[in-house]
Motif scaffolding. Structure first.
Motif: not given
Length: 312
Positions: A113, A117, A120, A146, A148-152
């Motif tokens: 995770y 970042g 990105h 997670k 799908k929601k936070s790392y599209s």
């Protein structure tokens, strides 16, 4: 029992000829590995088009978290990437970045995770950059939710059971702007004769089985790697013979529990019997294996190891 006769070897140039012969004007074959050869040719076409637009080769980087099984899986991914036209680079400043993840410990998940970042920020500078996630961590449903929601911004998510479909998944990603998710809960499928790019010239991992039937209370492996399934012993011997012809002198036989090898084969074979056949391969000097469970250790295996000149 003799596995050393009538084995066919599919070398790189033979594989290349098969890929070149694929007809992209026809539908992709249904049978494997021919289907993946078709998608390798299609991916090569797409990579070439994008490379010509950018005026340079497309680059790729794979970061591996976890065990030797993951490391071997990454060699397979690199083999396919190079076959379709990507050039491997040593860091994440690449056009295609893949994290091959581990989930045995929570810290491994947190590292992924954190690294996402960073990716990105790189992707904002390089809009056509693709990000792929695979491996054991992706077999956990809450992880995928997670992401799908936070790392599209991630392009491709796949797990441990369908790694052989990588060329097909790359084509889907190159042709789509949406996140591609392809996670299988389990499989009994084993696909042979796909590209592999070894990290070391003199040694190689060799998968002899996948999955685990031991549900130890502390371990997530059976849930993310699935039930035990053993490769055909002739295919294992054939692969090692091919490696030896290419300069390999040491192999590491890989499985979640190699001591239980062969139980699900149509013609059951013990791990000790497999080792005996591998020992016969001329030019192979050292045989290692991991991992093994004490409950499946046999007197036969102890005897084979005692008499072996090659098993370490």
């Amino acid at each position: 029992m003799n596995l050393m006769e009538n084995t066919t070897l599919l070398f790189n140039d033979e594989m290349e000829n098969i890929i070149d012969a694929m007809d992209l004007s026809q539908e992709a074959p249904v049978e494997e590995p021919q289907r993946q050869y078709w998608f390798m040719k299609k991916a090569r076409q797409l990579v070439k088009e994008q490379s010509e637009k950018l005026g340079r080769p497309l680059t790729a980087n794979i970061t591996t978290f976890g065990c030797q099984m993951n490391a071997r899986d990454s060699e397979k991914l690199v083999g396919i990437l190079e076959r379709i036209g990507y050039v491997e680079v040593p860091d994440e400043n690449a056009d295609f970045v893949i994290y091959n993840t581990c989930t045995v410990r929570e810290n491994a998940n947190l590292r992924v995770y954190g690294r996402l970042g960073y990716l990105h920020s790189l992707k904002k500078k390089n809009p056509h950059m693709m990000i792929g996630l695979c491996g054991c961590m992706m077999q956990e449903p809450q992880v995928v939710e997670k992401l799908k929601k936070s790392y599209s911004f991630v392009n491709l998510i796949f797990g441990t059971h369908n790694i052989y479909k990588f060329a097909e998944l790359v084509v889907s990603s190159l042709l789509s702007d949406r996140m591609i998710i392809d996670i299988w809960k389990d499989t009994d499928k084993i696909v042979e004769d796909l590209p592999v790019e070894r990290k070391y010239p003199f040694k190689s991992g060799v998968n002899i089985m996948f999955g685990c039937n031991n549900f130890c209370s502390y371990c997530i492996v059976p849930y993310v790697r699935g039930r035990e399934r053993s490769r055909n012993p002739k295919d294992i011997v054939r692969e090692i013979e091919r490696l030896v012809k290419d300069g390999v002198v040491e192999v590491m036989l890989l499985g979640q529990n190699v001591n239980s090898y062969g139980k699900n084969l149509d013609e059951p074979m013990t791990f000790a019997q497999l080792l005996t056949e591998i020992e016969k391969i001329e030019g192979l000097k050292r045989i290692r294996f991991m991992t093994s469970h004490p409950k499946d250790l046999s007197d036969e295996l102890i005897e084979v190891m005692k008499n072996s000149k090659k098993i370490l």
